[in-house]
Design a protein around this motif. Structure first.
Motif: not given
Length: 515
Positions: A6-14, A145-160
Protein backbone atom coordinates in the motif's frame (compact mmCIF):
# COMPACT_ATOMS: atom_id res chain seq x y z
CA UNK A 1 -5.37 -11.48 3.23
CA UNK A 2 -3.90 -9.53 0.31
CA UNK A 3 -0.12 -9.02 0.20
CA UNK A 4 -0.50 -5.79 -1.81
CA UNK A 5 2.04 -3.07 -0.98
CA UNK A 6 0.00 0.00 0.00
CA UNK A 7 1.48 3.33 -1.09
CA UNK A 8 0.41 6.68 -2.56
CA UNK A 9 3.69 7.03 -4.45
CA UNK A 10 3.06 8.19 -8.00
CA UNK A 11 -0.33 9.75 -7.17
CA UNK A 12 -1.15 13.41 -7.83
CA UNK A 13 0.02 15.31 -4.77
CA UNK A 14 -2.52 18.15 -4.81
CA UNK A 15 -5.73 16.86 -3.23
CA UNK A 16 -9.35 17.81 -2.70
CA UNK A 17 -11.39 16.02 0.00
CA UNK A 18 -8.78 13.28 0.31
CA UNK A 19 -8.45 12.45 -3.39
CA UNK A 20 -6.31 13.86 -6.24
CA UNK A 21 -7.74 17.24 -7.27
CA UNK A 22 -7.88 16.15 -10.92
CA UNK A 23 -10.71 13.81 -9.96
CA UNK A 24 -13.00 16.84 -9.62
CA UNK A 25 -12.66 17.85 -13.29
CA UNK A 26 -13.17 14.24 -14.41
CA UNK A 27 -16.19 13.91 -12.12
CA UNK A 28 -17.90 17.05 -13.46
CA UNK A 29 -17.07 16.44 -17.12
CA UNK A 30 -18.35 12.89 -17.04
CA UNK A 31 -21.44 13.95 -15.06
CA UNK A 32 -22.54 16.34 -17.82
CA UNK A 33 -21.57 13.94 -20.60
CA UNK A 34 -23.67 11.22 -18.99
CA UNK A 35 -26.49 13.74 -18.49
CA UNK A 36 -26.61 14.17 -22.25
CA UNK A 37 -26.11 10.50 -23.10
CA UNK A 38 -28.59 9.00 -20.63
CA UNK A 39 -31.10 11.75 -21.29
CA UNK A 40 -31.30 10.87 -24.96
CA UNK A 41 -31.02 7.14 -24.26
CA UNK A 42 -34.04 7.27 -21.95
CA UNK A 43 -36.10 8.70 -24.81
CA UNK A 44 -34.59 6.76 -27.72
CA UNK A 45 -36.67 3.56 -27.81
CA UNK A 46 -39.90 5.50 -27.20
CA UNK A 47 -38.95 8.08 -29.86
CA UNK A 48 -38.34 5.29 -32.38
CA UNK A 49 -41.63 3.49 -31.65
CA UNK A 50 -43.90 6.49 -31.06
CA UNK A 51 -42.50 9.23 -33.32
CA UNK A 52 -41.01 7.31 -36.25
CA UNK A 53 -43.37 4.32 -35.63
CA UNK A 54 -40.73 1.63 -35.97
CA UNK A 55 -41.93 -1.83 -34.81
CA UNK A 56 -40.61 -2.80 -31.37
CA UNK A 57 -38.25 -5.43 -32.79
CA UNK A 58 -36.72 -3.10 -35.38
CA UNK A 59 -36.46 -0.27 -32.87
CA UNK A 60 -34.66 -2.59 -30.44
CA UNK A 61 -32.14 -3.58 -33.11
CA UNK A 62 -31.46 0.08 -33.95
CA UNK A 63 -31.06 0.75 -30.24
CA UNK A 64 -28.65 -2.19 -29.90
CA UNK A 65 -26.58 -1.18 -32.94
CA UNK A 66 -26.33 2.40 -31.69
CA UNK A 67 -25.35 1.54 -28.11
CA UNK A 68 -23.01 -1.16 -29.40
CA UNK A 69 -21.16 1.27 -31.65
CA UNK A 70 -21.06 3.83 -28.81
CA UNK A 71 -18.91 1.41 -26.84
CA UNK A 72 -16.90 0.08 -29.81
CA UNK A 73 -15.28 3.35 -30.86
CA UNK A 74 -13.34 3.79 -27.56
CA UNK A 75 -11.05 1.01 -28.83
CA UNK A 76 -9.86 3.38 -31.55
CA UNK A 77 -10.10 6.48 -29.37
CA UNK A 78 -8.05 4.82 -26.64
CA UNK A 79 -5.30 3.85 -29.08
CA UNK A 80 -5.12 7.31 -30.68
CA UNK A 81 -4.91 8.94 -27.26
CA UNK A 82 -2.20 6.53 -26.05
CA UNK A 83 -0.11 6.82 -29.21
CA UNK A 84 -0.66 10.40 -30.36
CA UNK A 85 -3.26 12.79 -28.91
CA UNK A 86 -3.10 12.19 -25.19
CA UNK A 87 -6.28 11.84 -23.19
CA UNK A 88 -6.87 15.59 -22.76
CA UNK A 89 -7.04 16.41 -26.48
CA UNK A 90 -9.04 13.26 -27.24
CA UNK A 91 -11.64 14.11 -24.61
CA UNK A 92 -11.94 17.69 -25.90
CA UNK A 93 -12.48 16.61 -29.52
CA UNK A 94 -14.98 13.97 -28.46
CA UNK A 95 -16.93 16.51 -26.44
CA UNK A 96 -17.21 18.85 -29.45
CA UNK A 97 -18.66 16.03 -31.60
CA UNK A 98 -21.07 15.13 -28.81
CA UNK A 99 -22.39 18.68 -28.57
CA UNK A 100 -23.08 18.68 -32.32
CA UNK A 101 -24.79 15.29 -32.17
CA UNK A 102 -27.07 16.02 -29.26
CA UNK A 103 -28.11 19.45 -30.52
CA UNK A 104 -28.98 18.10 -33.99
CA UNK A 105 -31.25 15.48 -32.39
CA UNK A 106 -33.52 18.31 -31.31
CA UNK A 107 -34.66 18.67 -34.94
CA UNK A 108 -37.07 15.75 -34.68
CA UNK A 109 -39.09 16.34 -37.84
CA UNK A 110 -42.77 15.53 -38.50
CA UNK A 111 -44.62 12.69 -36.80
CA UNK A 112 -44.70 9.49 -38.88
CA UNK A 113 -48.18 8.39 -39.98
CA UNK A 114 -49.86 5.12 -40.89
CA UNK A 115 -52.09 5.13 -43.97
CA UNK A 116 -55.24 3.09 -44.57
CA UNK A 117 -53.18 0.20 -45.95
CA UNK A 118 -51.09 0.05 -42.78
CA UNK A 119 -47.93 1.44 -44.38
CA UNK A 120 -45.78 3.89 -42.40
CA UNK A 121 -44.72 7.20 -43.97
CA UNK A 122 -41.70 8.93 -42.47
CA UNK A 123 -39.68 11.99 -43.48
CA UNK A 124 -36.59 10.52 -45.15
CA UNK A 125 -34.64 13.72 -44.56
CA UNK A 126 -35.33 13.76 -40.82
CA UNK A 127 -34.64 10.03 -40.49
CA UNK A 128 -31.25 10.65 -42.15
CA UNK A 129 -30.57 13.59 -39.81
CA UNK A 130 -31.52 11.37 -36.88
CA UNK A 131 -28.99 8.73 -37.92
CA UNK A 132 -26.36 11.44 -38.49
CA UNK A 133 -26.97 12.66 -34.94
CA UNK A 134 -26.42 9.14 -33.65
CA UNK A 135 -23.21 8.92 -35.71
CA UNK A 136 -21.84 12.13 -34.21
CA UNK A 137 -22.60 10.87 -30.70
CA UNK A 138 -21.05 7.48 -31.41
CA UNK A 139 -17.80 9.02 -32.67
CA UNK A 140 -17.72 11.61 -29.88
CA UNK A 141 -18.10 8.97 -27.19
CA UNK A 142 -15.33 7.00 -28.93
CA UNK A 143 -12.87 9.81 -28.32
CA UNK A 144 -14.14 10.67 -24.83
CA UNK A 145 -15.32 7.62 -22.92
CA UNK A 146 -12.25 5.39 -22.48
CA UNK A 147 -9.91 8.35 -22.14
CA UNK A 148 -11.73 10.14 -19.33
CA UNK A 149 -11.53 6.89 -17.33
CA UNK A 150 -7.84 6.57 -18.21
CA UNK A 151 -7.26 10.08 -16.82
CA UNK A 152 -8.80 8.99 -13.51
CA UNK A 153 -6.43 6.03 -13.37
CA UNK A 154 -3.45 8.29 -14.12
CA UNK A 155 -4.18 10.37 -11.02
CA UNK A 156 -3.36 7.45 -8.70
CA UNK A 157 -0.17 5.52 -8.13
CA UNK A 158 -0.22 1.77 -8.86
CA UNK A 159 -0.62 0.79 -5.17
CA UNK A 160 -2.73 3.70 -3.96
CA UNK A 161 -5.48 2.18 -1.74
CA UNK A 162 -7.80 5.06 -2.69
CA UNK A 163 -8.00 3.93 -6.33
CA UNK A 164 -11.16 1.80 -6.06
CA UNK A 165 -12.80 4.46 -3.93
CA UNK A 166 -11.81 7.11 -6.48
CA UNK A 167 -13.35 5.16 -9.32
CA UNK A 168 -16.48 4.63 -7.26
CA UNK A 169 -16.74 8.40 -6.65
CA UNK A 170 -16.16 8.96 -10.38
CA UNK A 171 -18.87 6.41 -11.09
CA UNK A 172 -21.21 8.25 -8.73
CA UNK A 173 -20.68 11.34 -10.88
CA UNK A 174 -21.71 9.35 -13.93
CA UNK A 175 -24.90 8.31 -12.21
CA UNK A 176 -25.61 11.75 -10.79
CA UNK A 177 -25.70 12.97 -14.38
CA UNK A 178 -27.87 10.01 -15.31
CA UNK A 179 -30.23 10.74 -12.40
CA UNK A 180 -30.72 14.35 -13.46
CA UNK A 181 -31.17 13.30 -17.08
CA UNK A 182 -33.78 10.61 -16.48
CA UNK A 183 -35.72 12.89 -14.16
CA UNK A 184 -35.59 16.07 -16.24
CA UNK A 185 -34.73 15.24 -19.87
CA UNK A 186 -36.95 12.16 -19.98
CA UNK A 187 -39.89 13.94 -18.37
CA UNK A 188 -39.64 16.99 -20.63
CA UNK A 189 -39.17 14.90 -23.76
CA UNK A 190 -42.24 12.72 -23.17
CA UNK A 191 -44.44 15.50 -21.82
CA UNK A 192 -43.61 18.55 -23.96
CA UNK A 193 -41.98 17.13 -27.08
CA UNK A 194 -39.05 14.96 -28.11
CA UNK A 195 -37.08 17.92 -29.47
CA UNK A 196 -37.18 19.74 -26.15
CA UNK A 197 -35.78 16.71 -24.35
CA UNK A 198 -33.02 16.10 -26.89
CA UNK A 199 -32.16 19.82 -26.94
CA UNK A 200 -31.79 19.90 -23.18
CA UNK A 201 -29.45 16.91 -23.38
CA UNK A 202 -27.35 18.88 -25.86
CA UNK A 203 -27.11 21.83 -23.48
CA UNK A 204 -25.85 19.44 -20.79
CA UNK A 205 -23.08 18.22 -23.10
CA UNK A 206 -22.10 21.82 -23.86
CA UNK A 207 -21.70 22.42 -20.12
CA UNK A 208 -19.48 19.33 -19.91
CA UNK A 209 -17.25 20.69 -22.68
CA UNK A 210 -16.92 24.07 -20.96
CA UNK A 211 -16.11 22.45 -17.59
CA UNK A 212 -13.36 20.30 -19.07
CA UNK A 213 -11.91 23.15 -21.14
CA UNK A 214 -11.73 25.51 -18.18
CA UNK A 215 -10.44 22.92 -15.72
CA UNK A 216 -7.69 21.20 -17.74
CA UNK A 217 -4.97 22.79 -15.62
CA UNK A 218 -6.12 20.69 -12.64
CA UNK A 219 -4.83 17.57 -14.43
CA UNK A 220 -1.26 18.94 -14.13
CA UNK A 221 -0.05 17.41 -17.40
CA UNK A 222 -1.09 13.82 -16.61
CA UNK A 223 -3.29 13.66 -19.75
CA UNK A 224 -1.01 15.45 -22.22
CA UNK A 225 0.21 13.95 -25.54
CA UNK A 226 3.05 11.43 -25.13
CA UNK A 227 5.12 13.19 -27.83
CA UNK A 228 3.88 16.76 -28.46
CA UNK A 229 6.53 17.52 -31.11
CA UNK A 230 5.67 14.44 -33.17
CA UNK A 231 1.97 15.36 -32.94
CA UNK A 232 2.58 18.83 -34.45
CA UNK A 233 4.92 17.65 -37.22
CA UNK A 234 3.43 17.96 -40.77
CA UNK A 235 3.24 14.56 -42.45
CA UNK A 236 0.75 14.86 -45.34
CA UNK A 237 -0.28 17.86 -47.47
CA UNK A 238 1.09 20.17 -44.80
CA UNK A 239 -1.25 18.70 -42.18
CA UNK A 240 0.05 17.53 -38.83
CA UNK A 241 -0.72 14.20 -37.23
CA UNK A 242 -3.14 15.94 -34.90
CA UNK A 243 -5.21 17.48 -37.69
CA UNK A 244 -5.21 14.25 -39.69
CA UNK A 245 -6.68 12.50 -36.66
CA UNK A 246 -9.42 15.12 -36.40
CA UNK A 247 -10.22 14.77 -40.13
CA UNK A 248 -10.26 11.00 -39.69
CA UNK A 249 -12.75 11.48 -36.86
CA UNK A 250 -15.10 13.32 -39.22
CA UNK A 251 -14.74 10.51 -41.77
CA UNK A 252 -15.62 8.07 -38.99
CA UNK A 253 -18.89 9.96 -38.49
CA UNK A 254 -19.88 9.04 -42.05
CA UNK A 255 -18.94 5.41 -41.50
CA UNK A 256 -20.99 5.28 -38.29
CA UNK A 257 -23.97 6.86 -40.08
CA UNK A 258 -23.91 3.93 -42.50
CA UNK A 259 -23.24 1.23 -39.93
CA UNK A 260 -26.02 2.21 -37.49
CA UNK A 261 -28.48 1.62 -40.35
CA UNK A 262 -27.07 -1.87 -41.01
CA UNK A 263 -27.59 -3.58 -37.67
CA UNK A 264 -26.69 -7.16 -38.68
CA UNK A 265 -23.30 -5.99 -39.92
CA UNK A 266 -22.68 -4.24 -36.60
CA UNK A 267 -23.19 -7.52 -34.73
CA UNK A 268 -20.72 -9.37 -36.95
CA UNK A 269 -18.21 -6.53 -36.71
CA UNK A 270 -18.36 -6.40 -32.92
CA UNK A 271 -18.13 -10.15 -32.46
CA UNK A 272 -15.24 -10.52 -34.92
CA UNK A 273 -13.34 -7.52 -33.58
CA UNK A 274 -13.75 -8.77 -30.02
CA UNK A 275 -12.29 -12.17 -30.89
CA UNK A 276 -9.41 -10.50 -32.74
CA UNK A 277 -8.71 -8.20 -29.78
CA UNK A 278 -8.50 -11.15 -27.40
CA UNK A 279 -6.06 -12.89 -29.75
CA UNK A 280 -3.87 -9.76 -30.00
CA UNK A 281 -3.75 -9.28 -26.22
CA UNK A 282 -2.92 -12.94 -25.58
CA UNK A 283 -0.24 -12.93 -28.28
CA UNK A 284 1.25 -9.75 -26.82
CA UNK A 285 1.24 -11.34 -23.39
CA UNK A 286 3.17 -14.37 -24.60
CA UNK A 287 5.71 -12.48 -26.69
CA UNK A 288 6.27 -9.13 -24.95
CA UNK A 289 5.42 -9.62 -21.27
CA UNK A 290 6.94 -11.22 -18.22
CA UNK A 291 5.14 -14.18 -16.61
CA UNK A 292 3.61 -11.90 -13.98
CA UNK A 293 2.41 -9.34 -16.53
CA UNK A 294 1.04 -12.10 -18.76
CA UNK A 295 -1.00 -13.74 -16.02
CA UNK A 296 -2.45 -10.41 -14.95
CA UNK A 297 -3.53 -9.84 -18.55
CA UNK A 298 -5.21 -13.26 -18.50
CA UNK A 299 -7.30 -12.27 -15.51
CA UNK A 300 -8.27 -8.96 -17.08
CA UNK A 301 -9.23 -10.71 -20.33
CA UNK A 302 -11.35 -13.37 -18.59
CA UNK A 303 -13.30 -10.74 -16.63
CA UNK A 304 -13.74 -8.56 -19.71
CA UNK A 305 -15.28 -11.46 -21.63
CA UNK A 306 -17.60 -12.54 -18.80
CA UNK A 307 -18.97 -9.02 -18.35
CA UNK A 308 -20.83 -9.37 -21.70
CA UNK A 309 -23.68 -11.25 -20.04
CA UNK A 310 -24.00 -8.67 -17.28
CA UNK A 311 -24.24 -5.67 -19.62
CA UNK A 312 -26.59 -7.46 -22.01
CA UNK A 313 -29.03 -7.80 -19.11
CA UNK A 314 -28.29 -4.42 -17.57
CA UNK A 315 -28.94 -2.55 -20.83
CA UNK A 316 -32.49 -3.85 -21.07
CA UNK A 317 -33.28 -0.68 -19.11
CA UNK A 318 -33.27 1.46 -22.22
CA UNK A 319 -35.10 -1.02 -24.44
CA UNK A 320 -37.39 -3.86 -23.30
CA UNK A 321 -37.81 -2.64 -19.70
CA UNK A 322 -38.78 0.85 -20.89
CA UNK A 323 -41.31 -0.59 -23.36
CA UNK A 324 -42.67 -2.84 -20.61
CA UNK A 325 -42.96 0.13 -18.26
CA UNK A 326 -44.88 1.97 -20.97
CA UNK A 327 -47.19 -0.89 -21.90
CA UNK A 328 -47.62 -3.17 -18.87
CA UNK A 329 -47.05 -1.37 -15.55
CA UNK A 330 -49.02 1.03 -13.37
CA UNK A 331 -46.69 4.02 -12.91
CA UNK A 332 -49.01 5.97 -10.63
CA UNK A 333 -47.17 5.95 -7.29
CA UNK A 334 -49.77 7.92 -5.37
CA UNK A 335 -48.04 11.22 -4.68
CA UNK A 336 -46.72 11.37 -8.24
CA UNK A 337 -46.65 9.48 -11.51
CA UNK A 338 -43.67 8.60 -13.67
CA UNK A 339 -43.44 8.60 -17.43
CA UNK A 340 -42.10 5.37 -18.94
CA UNK A 341 -38.67 6.92 -19.58
CA UNK A 342 -38.49 8.31 -16.04
CA UNK A 343 -38.68 4.77 -14.64
CA UNK A 344 -34.99 4.57 -15.56
CA UNK A 345 -34.39 7.13 -12.80
CA UNK A 346 -34.33 4.28 -10.29
CA UNK A 347 -30.91 3.05 -11.41
CA UNK A 348 -28.95 6.30 -10.94
CA UNK A 349 -30.99 7.11 -7.80
CA UNK A 350 -29.96 3.81 -6.25
CA UNK A 351 -26.36 4.43 -7.37
CA UNK A 352 -26.25 7.84 -5.69
CA UNK A 353 -27.68 6.27 -2.51
CA UNK A 354 -25.53 3.14 -2.41
CA UNK A 355 -22.23 4.20 -4.08
CA UNK A 356 -20.90 6.00 -0.96
CA UNK A 357 -21.93 2.99 1.13
CA UNK A 358 -20.09 0.60 -1.17
CA UNK A 359 -16.99 2.84 -1.25
CA UNK A 360 -16.96 2.94 2.57
CA UNK A 361 -17.64 -0.79 2.77
CA UNK A 362 -14.75 -1.77 0.47
CA UNK A 363 -12.31 0.36 2.49
CA UNK A 364 -13.50 -1.08 5.82
CA UNK A 365 -13.32 -4.64 4.54
CA UNK A 366 -9.87 -3.98 3.06
CA UNK A 367 -8.60 -2.68 6.39
CA UNK A 368 -9.71 -5.93 8.00
CA UNK A 369 -8.34 -8.10 5.18
CA UNK A 370 -11.85 -9.22 4.22
CA UNK A 371 -12.51 -7.34 0.98
CA UNK A 372 -13.56 -9.71 -1.84
CA UNK A 373 -11.12 -9.90 -4.71
CA UNK A 374 -12.05 -8.42 -8.07
CA UNK A 375 -13.07 -11.82 -9.56
CA UNK A 376 -15.25 -12.48 -6.50
CA UNK A 377 -16.94 -9.09 -6.92
CA UNK A 378 -17.70 -10.02 -10.53
CA UNK A 379 -19.21 -13.28 -9.31
CA UNK A 380 -21.38 -11.44 -6.78
CA UNK A 381 -22.56 -9.09 -9.54
CA UNK A 382 -23.60 -11.96 -11.81
CA UNK A 383 -25.51 -13.67 -9.00
CA UNK A 384 -27.36 -10.47 -8.12
CA UNK A 385 -28.41 -9.59 -11.67
CA UNK A 386 -29.45 -13.20 -12.31
CA UNK A 387 -31.64 -13.34 -9.21
CA UNK A 388 -33.14 -9.96 -10.16
CA UNK A 389 -34.26 -11.29 -13.53
CA UNK A 390 -35.64 -14.50 -12.04
CA UNK A 391 -37.74 -12.49 -9.57
CA UNK A 392 -38.91 -10.07 -12.26
CA UNK A 393 -39.94 -12.85 -14.64
CA UNK A 394 -41.94 -14.39 -11.76
CA UNK A 395 -43.62 -11.05 -11.01
CA UNK A 396 -44.54 -10.49 -14.67
CA UNK A 397 -46.63 -13.64 -14.66
CA UNK A 398 -48.65 -12.84 -11.55
CA UNK A 399 -51.05 -10.34 -13.13
CA UNK A 400 -52.75 -10.27 -16.52
CA UNK A 401 -53.30 -7.00 -18.34
CA UNK A 402 -51.45 -3.66 -18.44
CA UNK A 403 -51.75 -2.78 -14.75
CA UNK A 404 -48.92 -4.74 -13.18
CA UNK A 405 -47.46 -3.72 -9.84
CA UNK A 406 -44.62 -1.20 -9.96
CA UNK A 407 -43.00 -3.23 -7.17
CA UNK A 408 -41.49 -5.65 -9.69
CA UNK A 409 -39.79 -2.83 -11.60
CA UNK A 410 -38.43 -1.62 -8.26
CA UNK A 411 -37.04 -5.12 -7.58
CA UNK A 412 -35.21 -5.60 -10.86
CA UNK A 413 -33.74 -2.08 -10.85
CA UNK A 414 -32.52 -2.54 -7.27
CA UNK A 415 -30.84 -5.87 -8.00
CA UNK A 416 -29.27 -4.56 -11.22
CA UNK A 417 -27.91 -1.52 -9.39
CA UNK A 418 -26.38 -3.51 -6.53
CA UNK A 419 -24.81 -5.80 -9.12
CA UNK A 420 -23.53 -2.81 -11.09
CA UNK A 421 -21.76 -1.41 -8.03
CA UNK A 422 -19.92 -4.71 -7.60
CA UNK A 423 -18.77 -4.83 -11.21
CA UNK A 424 -18.58 -1.58 -13.15
CA UNK A 425 -16.45 0.81 -11.03
CA UNK A 426 -14.37 -2.15 -9.89
CA UNK A 427 -13.99 -3.23 -13.53
CA UNK A 428 -12.64 0.13 -14.66
CA UNK A 429 -10.20 0.14 -11.75
CA UNK A 430 -9.22 -3.46 -12.53
CA UNK A 431 -8.17 -2.53 -16.07
CA UNK A 432 -5.82 0.21 -14.86
CA UNK A 433 -4.34 -2.08 -12.16
CA UNK A 434 -3.81 -5.29 -14.15
CA UNK A 435 -2.73 -3.83 -17.49
CA UNK A 436 0.90 -3.15 -18.26
CA UNK A 437 1.46 0.61 -18.62
CA UNK A 438 2.02 0.45 -22.38
CA UNK A 439 -1.32 -1.34 -22.92
CA UNK A 440 -3.64 0.42 -20.49
CA UNK A 441 -5.44 2.49 -23.15
CA UNK A 442 -5.86 -0.54 -25.39
CA UNK A 443 -7.17 -2.66 -22.51
CA UNK A 444 -9.60 0.08 -21.51
CA UNK A 445 -10.74 0.11 -25.11
CA UNK A 446 -11.10 -3.67 -25.01
CA UNK A 447 -13.33 -3.33 -21.93
CA UNK A 448 -15.59 -0.98 -23.87
CA UNK A 449 -15.44 -3.14 -27.01
CA UNK A 450 -16.90 -6.09 -25.13
CA UNK A 451 -19.36 -3.74 -23.47
CA UNK A 452 -20.24 -2.72 -27.04
CA UNK A 453 -20.91 -6.31 -28.03
CA UNK A 454 -23.01 -6.70 -24.89
CA UNK A 455 -25.08 -3.65 -25.88
CA UNK A 456 -25.71 -5.11 -29.32
CA UNK A 457 -26.74 -8.40 -27.69
CA UNK A 458 -29.03 -6.38 -25.41
CA UNK A 459 -30.83 -4.94 -28.43
CA UNK A 460 -31.10 -8.40 -29.98
CA UNK A 461 -32.52 -9.85 -26.75
CA UNK A 462 -35.01 -6.98 -26.54
CA UNK A 463 -36.16 -7.72 -30.10
CA UNK A 464 -37.01 -11.28 -28.98
CA UNK A 465 -39.59 -10.00 -26.50
CA UNK A 466 -41.98 -9.06 -29.33
CA UNK A 467 -44.54 -11.26 -31.07
CA UNK A 468 -42.74 -14.04 -32.98
CA UNK A 469 -39.45 -12.57 -31.76
CA UNK A 470 -39.59 -9.40 -33.85
CA UNK A 471 -42.06 -7.09 -32.19
CA UNK A 472 -45.36 -6.06 -33.77
CA UNK A 473 -46.33 -3.31 -36.14
CA UNK A 474 -47.72 -1.33 -33.22
CA UNK A 475 -44.57 -1.64 -31.11
CA UNK A 476 -46.23 -3.94 -28.58
CA UNK A 477 -44.22 -6.55 -26.66
CA UNK A 478 -45.27 -10.10 -25.83
CA UNK A 479 -45.42 -10.68 -22.07
CA UNK A 480 -45.19 -14.45 -22.46
CA UNK A 481 -42.07 -14.19 -24.64
CA UNK A 482 -40.55 -11.76 -22.16
CA UNK A 483 -41.18 -14.02 -19.15
CA UNK A 484 -39.59 -17.00 -20.91
CA UNK A 485 -36.57 -15.00 -22.08
CA UNK A 486 -35.93 -13.26 -18.75
CA UNK A 487 -36.17 -16.53 -16.82
CA UNK A 488 -33.61 -18.16 -19.13
CA UNK A 489 -31.10 -15.31 -19.01
CA UNK A 490 -31.52 -15.07 -15.23
CA UNK A 491 -30.50 -18.72 -14.86
CA UNK A 492 -27.54 -18.13 -17.20
CA UNK A 493 -26.29 -15.20 -15.11
CA UNK A 494 -26.53 -17.18 -11.88
CA UNK A 495 -24.56 -20.04 -13.48
CA UNK A 496 -21.80 -17.68 -14.61
CA UNK A 497 -21.63 -16.23 -11.10
CA UNK A 498 -21.01 -19.71 -9.70
CA UNK A 499 -18.29 -20.37 -12.30
CA UNK A 500 -16.52 -17.14 -11.37
CA UNK A 501 -16.51 -18.09 -7.68
CA UNK A 502 -14.95 -21.45 -8.58
CA UNK A 503 -12.25 -19.73 -10.65
CA UNK A 504 -11.55 -16.99 -8.10
CA UNK A 505 -8.66 -18.73 -6.22
CA UNK A 506 -6.78 -19.35 -9.48
CA UNK A 507 -7.35 -15.82 -10.73
CA UNK A 508 -6.20 -14.33 -7.42
CA UNK A 509 -2.95 -16.27 -7.81
CA UNK A 510 -2.50 -14.88 -11.33
CA UNK A 511 -3.08 -11.31 -10.07
CA UNK A 512 0.19 -11.47 -8.08
CA UNK A 513 -0.83 -9.30 -5.16
CA UNK A 514 -3.03 -6.85 -7.06
CA UNK A 515 -6.36 -6.86 -5.25
Amino acid sequence: MSDTVVSTEGSQEKEFLGHPIGLTICFLTEMWERFSYYGMRALLILFLTKHFLFPAGEASLIYGAYTGLVYMLPVVGGYLADRYLGSRKAVTFGAILLVAGHISLAFEGPQAVIDAAGDVTRSDVHVSVFFLSLALIITGVGFLKANISTIVGALYGPNDPRRDGGFTIFYMGINLGSLLATMIVAGIGETYGWGYGFGLAGIGMLLGLVVFWKGQHLLEGRADPPNPEELKKPIFAGLSTEWLIYIGGLVAVGVMWWLVQNQALVGSLLGGTGALMVAIVLAYGFTKCTKEERERLWVATILIVFQVVFWALFEQQGSSLTLLADQQFNRDLGLFSLTAAQVQTMNPLFIVIFAPIFAWMWVKLSNRGLEPSTPAKFGIAMLLVGVGYLLFSYGLGLTDGPNKSFFWLFVIYLFMTLAELCLSPVGLSMITKLSVARLVGMMMGMWFLFTAFANFVAGFLSSLTGAEGHGTSSGELSVDATIELFHSVGLLAVGIGVVLFVLTPLMRKWMHGVH
